[in-house]
Design an enzyme around this catalytic site. Structure first.
Site, PDB file in Angstrom:
ATOM      1  N   THR A  18     -35.143 -12.379  20.737  1.00 29.37           N
ATOM      2  CA  THR A  18     -34.500 -13.325  21.646  1.00 29.37           C
ATOM      3  C   THR A  18     -33.069 -12.885  21.968  1.00 29.37           C
ATOM      4  OG1 THR A  18     -35.741 -15.070  20.532  1.00 29.37           O
ATOM      5  CG2 THR A  18     -33.997 -15.781  21.987  1.00 29.37           C
ATOM      6  N   ARG A  22     -32.418  -7.801  15.232  1.00 32.47           N
ATOM      7  CA  ARG A  22     -31.924  -8.383  13.977  1.00 32.47           C
ATOM      8  C   ARG A  22     -32.852  -7.975  12.841  1.00 32.47           C
ATOM      9  NH1 ARG A  22     -30.168 -14.412  16.033  1.00 32.47           N
ATOM     10  NH2 ARG A  22     -28.807 -13.613  17.664  1.00 32.47           N
ATOM     11  N   SER A 113     -25.784 -13.504  14.375  1.00 32.84           N
ATOM     12  CA  SER A 113     -25.529 -14.891  14.728  1.00 32.84           C
ATOM     13  C   SER A 113     -25.487 -15.827  13.514  1.00 32.84           C
ATOM     14  CB  SER A 113     -26.566 -15.340  15.745  1.00 32.84           C
ATOM     15  OG  SER A 113     -26.253 -16.604  16.210  1.00 32.84           O
ATOM     16  N   HIS A 114     -26.370 -16.815  13.507  1.00 32.10           N
ATOM     17  CA  HIS A 114     -26.346 -17.831  12.463  1.00 32.10           C
ATOM     18  C   HIS A 114     -27.081 -17.386  11.200  1.00 32.10           C
ATOM     19  CE1 HIS A 114     -29.817 -17.987  14.953  1.00 32.10           C
ATOM     20  NE2 HIS A 114     -30.476 -18.596  14.006  1.00 32.10           N
ATOM     21  N   LYS A 126     -26.601  -6.072  19.636  1.00 30.61           N
ATOM     22  CA  LYS A 126     -27.130  -6.306  20.972  1.00 30.61           C
ATOM     23  C   LYS A 126     -26.221  -5.700  22.027  1.00 30.61           C
ATOM     24  CE  LYS A 126     -25.293 -10.864  21.996  1.00 30.61           C
ATOM     25  NZ  LYS A 126     -25.529 -12.032  22.813  1.00 30.61           N
ATOM     26  N   ASP A 278     -20.978 -21.101  14.808  1.00 31.86           N
ATOM     27  CA  ASP A 278     -21.851 -20.290  13.948  1.00 31.86           C
ATOM     28  C   ASP A 278     -21.223 -18.932  13.625  1.00 31.86           C
ATOM     29  OD1 ASP A 278     -22.017 -19.196  16.454  1.00 31.86           O
ATOM     30  OD2 ASP A 278     -24.110 -18.598  16.239  1.00 31.86           O
ATOM     31  N   ASP A 280     -21.252 -15.938  14.913  1.00 29.34           N
ATOM     32  CA  ASP A 280     -20.590 -15.148  15.961  1.00 29.34           C
ATOM     33  C   ASP A 280     -19.911 -16.021  17.015  1.00 29.34           C
ATOM     34  OD1 ASP A 280     -23.080 -16.007  16.884  1.00 29.34           O
ATOM     35  OD2 ASP A 280     -23.260 -14.338  18.284  1.00 29.34           O
ATOM     36  N   ASP A 282     -20.923 -18.452  19.110  1.00 29.51           N
ATOM     37  CA  ASP A 282     -21.469 -18.896  20.403  1.00 29.51           C
ATOM     38  C   ASP A 282     -22.153 -20.260  20.319  1.00 29.51           C
ATOM     39  OD1 ASP A 282     -23.624 -17.916  19.003  1.00 29.51           O
ATOM     40  OD2 ASP A 282     -24.294 -16.522  20.568  1.00 29.51           O
ATOM     41  N   ARG A 283     -22.510 -20.686  19.109  1.00 29.70           N
ATOM     42  CA  ARG A 283     -23.155 -22.006  18.990  1.00 29.70           C
ATOM     43  C   ARG A 283     -22.132 -23.097  18.705  1.00 29.70           C
ATOM     44  NH1 ARG A 283     -28.943 -21.637  16.053  1.00 29.70           N
ATOM     45  NH2 ARG A 283     -29.741 -19.904  17.282  1.00 29.70           N
ATOM     46  N   GLU A 365     -31.279 -26.161  23.441  1.00 27.98           N
ATOM     47  CA  GLU A 365     -31.383 -27.066  22.310  1.00 27.98           C
ATOM     48  C   GLU A 365     -30.849 -26.441  21.029  1.00 27.98           C
ATOM     49  OE1 GLU A 365     -33.564 -26.018  19.778  1.00 27.98           O
ATOM     50  OE2 GLU A 365     -34.062 -24.293  21.017  1.00 27.98           O
ATOM     51  N   SER A 366     -30.833 -25.108  20.963  1.00 29.68           N
ATOM     52  CA  SER A 366     -30.441 -24.397  19.741  1.00 29.68           C
ATOM     53  C   SER A 366     -28.916 -24.343  19.604  1.00 29.68           C
ATOM     54  CB  SER A 366     -31.041 -23.004  19.731  1.00 29.68           C
ATOM     55  OG  SER A 366     -30.703 -22.324  20.927  1.00 29.68           O
ATOM     56  N   LYS A 377     -23.247 -18.192  25.620  1.00 32.98           N
ATOM     57  CA  LYS A 377     -22.926 -19.551  25.227  1.00 32.98           C
ATOM     58  C   LYS A 377     -21.636 -19.497  24.419  1.00 32.98           C
ATOM     59  CE  LYS A 377     -26.274 -19.562  21.391  1.00 32.98           C
ATOM     60  NZ  LYS A 377     -27.151 -18.404  21.654  1.00 32.98           N
ATOM     61  N   ARG A 497     -41.528 -23.126  15.659  1.00 33.84           N
ATOM     62  CA  ARG A 497     -40.664 -24.220  16.095  1.00 33.84           C
ATOM     63  C   ARG A 497     -41.509 -25.215  16.897  1.00 33.84           C
ATOM     64  NH1 ARG A 497     -35.951 -22.042  14.597  1.00 33.84           N
ATOM     65  NH2 ARG A 497     -35.119 -20.130  15.458  1.00 33.84           N
TER      66      ARG A 497
HETATM   67  C1  G16 Z   1     -30.254 -16.877  20.116  1.00 35.16           C
HETATM   68  C2  G16 Z   1     -30.279 -16.856  21.607  1.00 35.16           C
HETATM   69  C3  G16 Z   1     -30.515 -18.240  22.139  1.00 35.16           C
HETATM   70  C4  G16 Z   1     -31.747 -18.859  21.517  1.00 35.16           C
HETATM   71  C5  G16 Z   1     -31.630 -18.812  20.019  1.00 35.16           C
HETATM   72  C6  G16 Z   1     -32.877 -19.293  19.292  1.00 35.16           C
HETATM   73  O1  G16 Z   1     -29.138 -17.595  19.693  1.00 35.16           O
HETATM   74  O2  G16 Z   1     -29.083 -16.344  22.125  1.00 35.16           O
HETATM   75  O3  G16 Z   1     -30.633 -18.136  23.517  1.00 35.16           O
HETATM   76  O4  G16 Z   1     -31.911 -20.164  21.941  1.00 35.16           O
HETATM   77  O5  G16 Z   1     -31.400 -17.495  19.604  1.00 35.16           O
HETATM   78  O6  G16 Z   1     -33.885 -18.407  19.504  1.00 35.16           O
HETATM   79  P1  G16 Z   1     -35.239 -18.497  18.721  1.00 35.16           P
HETATM   80  O7  G16 Z   1     -35.747 -19.893  18.928  1.00 35.16           O
HETATM   81  O8  G16 Z   1     -36.095 -17.452  19.365  1.00 35.16           O
HETATM   82  O9  G16 Z   1     -34.951 -18.236  17.264  1.00 35.16           O
HETATM   83  P2  G16 Z   1     -28.151 -16.963  18.646  1.00 35.16           P
HETATM   84  O10 G16 Z   1     -27.079 -17.990  18.462  1.00 35.16           O
HETATM   85  O11 G16 Z   1     -28.998 -16.720  17.428  1.00 35.16           O
HETATM   86  O12 G16 Z   1     -27.689 -15.690  19.274  1.00 35.16           O
END
Ligand code: G16
Length: 544
Positions: A18, A22, A113-114, A126, A278, A280, A282-283, A365-366, A377, A497
């Site tokens: 996504t 990772r 990320s998280h 990325k 989070d 990095d 962005d959340r 939603e995430s 984001k 999910r």
């Molecule tokens: C990434 C993406 C988001 C996505 C999220 C969850 O967020 O940038 O667009 O909504 O993953 O993805 P999944 O449901 O496939 O785990 P982040 O904050 O992890 O970079």
């Protein structure tokens, strides 16, 4: 410059998910693993010779080592200049901002990320293009194809550069500038929000906040913006030092992982606004005193109120949300007569819409919301948006949200995650569900009649690219929905999910616990997909 060409062999597991690639740190540390992926990125794009590459990450374990490797490879591949954040730090939205401001060719962001950090935890990488946003699917697929065929990569013999002081250096013939990671981003925030008004309220104590940086990258940004520029008292930012292992926590801003913040916001004398970001940056998660704002509601409220803030006073062009995000923002768009787009999960799908000026605000939603100011984001941006909004409206978070529900209805929403499932089991569950979709249409359940059941497919309205297989949707009469998909960001097994939503327009019914308000649909999700029976799990791992 002494360029070396190193022979290598492909790894078969380098398909970006996504949001980039990772994996566990130990996977990235295998000989040639990182290098193969970086060379596959460079080989997937054209025209970077002599151009600028932005580099930085969330400071997690292996960040600095990986940066030095990438700098040597970028020099050997012909980049003219690299901009690197001090100490290797750049939050994801700040990297996007720097790429755009300095007209860079693109950037490489090191983050998972998280996901947790540390030697036994996760790392990620990325590529973002010149618009500042995550590379589109056609590039990430080209990277993957290259990674399957790679037989050599280019690097150069050069010393590591000092990342701990601002200044200039060279790696081979490539100029390197170590930059202040916070400055460009802060300047951009000052253009969008009313700093003077927020400063007056925060420094006098009329408005208070608690921001949890979760031992991750936003600490330095939050200290500079919230404390230095906006005058919030020192204790307003907690866990503000970026640590390589995030202090052993999950740097994920949700109710489960930001427990201290949640306790403070639910305790006596809670600040007006609580927020977390989070790994990095962005959340974001937004809380009021004794009040939790779902990310989907946050997006809808932003869309309804954007005109009150300086950066959006001229109005917004349109909005977009990822498919599993609740339809709360659609209702705002309907009322305001704005275009509203439904995209697959992943920020990369918003890029074309933002570049084409079709949307101004978008979210997922995430715990992700953002606007056309960058192409990622943006956690702190969302916090400033809410702060500025509270300053203008002079109401509490809860009052703002409740009045929104009264006006637009409440989209009750929850997400249930089943983490670390056996991959084959999870894939079989999804495949069996997909096979059943045609027979589900028209079927009546206690929670309602199924009007539509499909596997979501998206045609990008700008370049007509089609992305299929993006999640199973069960749409019921009255706008209720159940969505099933497998996460594309996990590094262990598979995560299922399940996203559940229904609209409640009766204002006397707006104060229910979402788990209770959605109980019928939660049961239906289990009935349709047999989650408990197939996984052996009595309950989800995480509920948000
Ligand atoms: C990434 C993406 C988001 C996505 C999220 C969850 O967020 O940038 O667009 O909504 O993953 O993805 P999944 O449901 O496939 O785990 P982040 O904050 O992890 O970079």
């Amino acid at each position: 410059m002494n360029i070396t060409t190193v022979a290598t062999q492909p790894f078969t597991d380098q398909r970006p998910g996504t949001s980039g690639l990772r994996k566990k740190v130990e996977v990235f540390r295998q000989p040639h693993y990182l290098e193969n992926f970086v060379q596959s990125i460079f080989d997937a794009v054209d025209g970077y010779r002599g151009q600028t590459l932005v580099l930085g990450g969330d400071g997690r374990f292996y960040n600095r080592e990986a940066l030095q490797t990438i700098l040597k490879m970028a020099a050997a591949n012909g980049f003219g200049r690299a901009l690197v954040g001090l100490n290797g730090i750049l939050s994801t939205p700040a990297a996007s901002c720097v790429i755009r401001k300095h007209r860079a060719f693109g950037g490489i962001i090191l983050s998972a990320s998280h996901n947790p950090g540390g030697p036994a935890a996760d790392f990620g990488i990325k590529f973002n293009t010149g618009n500042g946003g995550p590379a589109a699917e056609k590039i990430t697929e080209a990277i993957y194809r290259n990674s399957l065929a790679i037989d050599e990569y280019r690097s150069c013999d050069a010393d590591d550069i000092a990342l701990d002081r601002i200044g200039s250096a060279r790696v081979g013939e490539m100029a390197v500038e170590v930059i202040d990671p916070v400055a460009d981003y802060t300047a951009l925030m000052e253009q969008l929000f009313d700093f003077e008004r927020m400063r007056a309220l925060l420094s006098s104590g009329e408005l208070s906040l608690c921001f949890d940086a979760m031992n991750a990258v936003t600490g330095p940004y939050a200290r500079e913006i919230l404390i230095e520029r906006l005058g919030a008292p020192a204790g307003s930012v907690i866990r503000d030092r970026p640590l390589a292992d995030f202090g052993g926590i999950h740097p994920d801003p949700n109710l489960a992982h930001a427990r201290d913040l949640v306790a403070r916001m639910n305790g006596p004398g809670a600040p007006d606004l609580g927020a977390a970001s989070d790994g990095d940056g962005d959340r974001n998660m937004i809380l009021g005193a004794n009040f939790y704002v779902t990310p989907s509601d946050s997006l809808a409220i932003m869309a309804a109120n954007a005109h009150l803030l300086p950066g959006y006073a001229a109005g917004i062009a349109g909005v977009a949300r990822s498919m599993p995000t609740s339809q709360a923002v659609d209702r705002v768009a309907d009322t305001l007569g704005l275009p509203c787009f439904e995209t697959p999960t992943g920020w990369k799908f918003f890029g074309n819409l933002l570049d084409a000026g079709k949307i101004t605000l978008c979210g997922e939603e995430s715990f992700g919301t953002g606007s056309d100011h960058v192409r990622e984001k943006d956690g702190l941006w969302a916090v400033l948006f809410w702060l500025n909004l509270l300053a203008v409206r002079g109401e509490s978070v809860a009052a703002v949200v409740r009045s929104h529900w009264r006006h637009f209805g409440r989209n009750y929403y929850t997400r249930h995650d089943y983490e670390a499932l056996d991959k084959t089991l999870a894939e079989t569950l999804m495949n069996d569900l997909k096979a059943r979709l045609p027979e589900l249409v028209g079927e009546r359940f206690a929670a309602g009649q199924v009007e539509q059941a499909d596997d979501f497919s998206y045609r990008d309205p700008v370049d007509d690219t089609v992305s299929s297989g993006q999640g199973v949707r069960i749409l019921l009469a009255g706008g209720a929905r159940i969505v099933f998909r497998l996460s594309g960001t996990g590094t262990e097994g598979a995560t299922l999910r399940v996203y559940i939503e229904r609209l409640e327009t009766d204002a006397t019914q707006h104060e229910q616990d979402p788990q209770i308000a959605l109980q019928g649909l939660i049961d239906l999700a289990d009935e349709i997909a047999a989650i408990r029976r197939r996984t052996g799990r009595a309950a989800p791992t995480v509920i948000t």
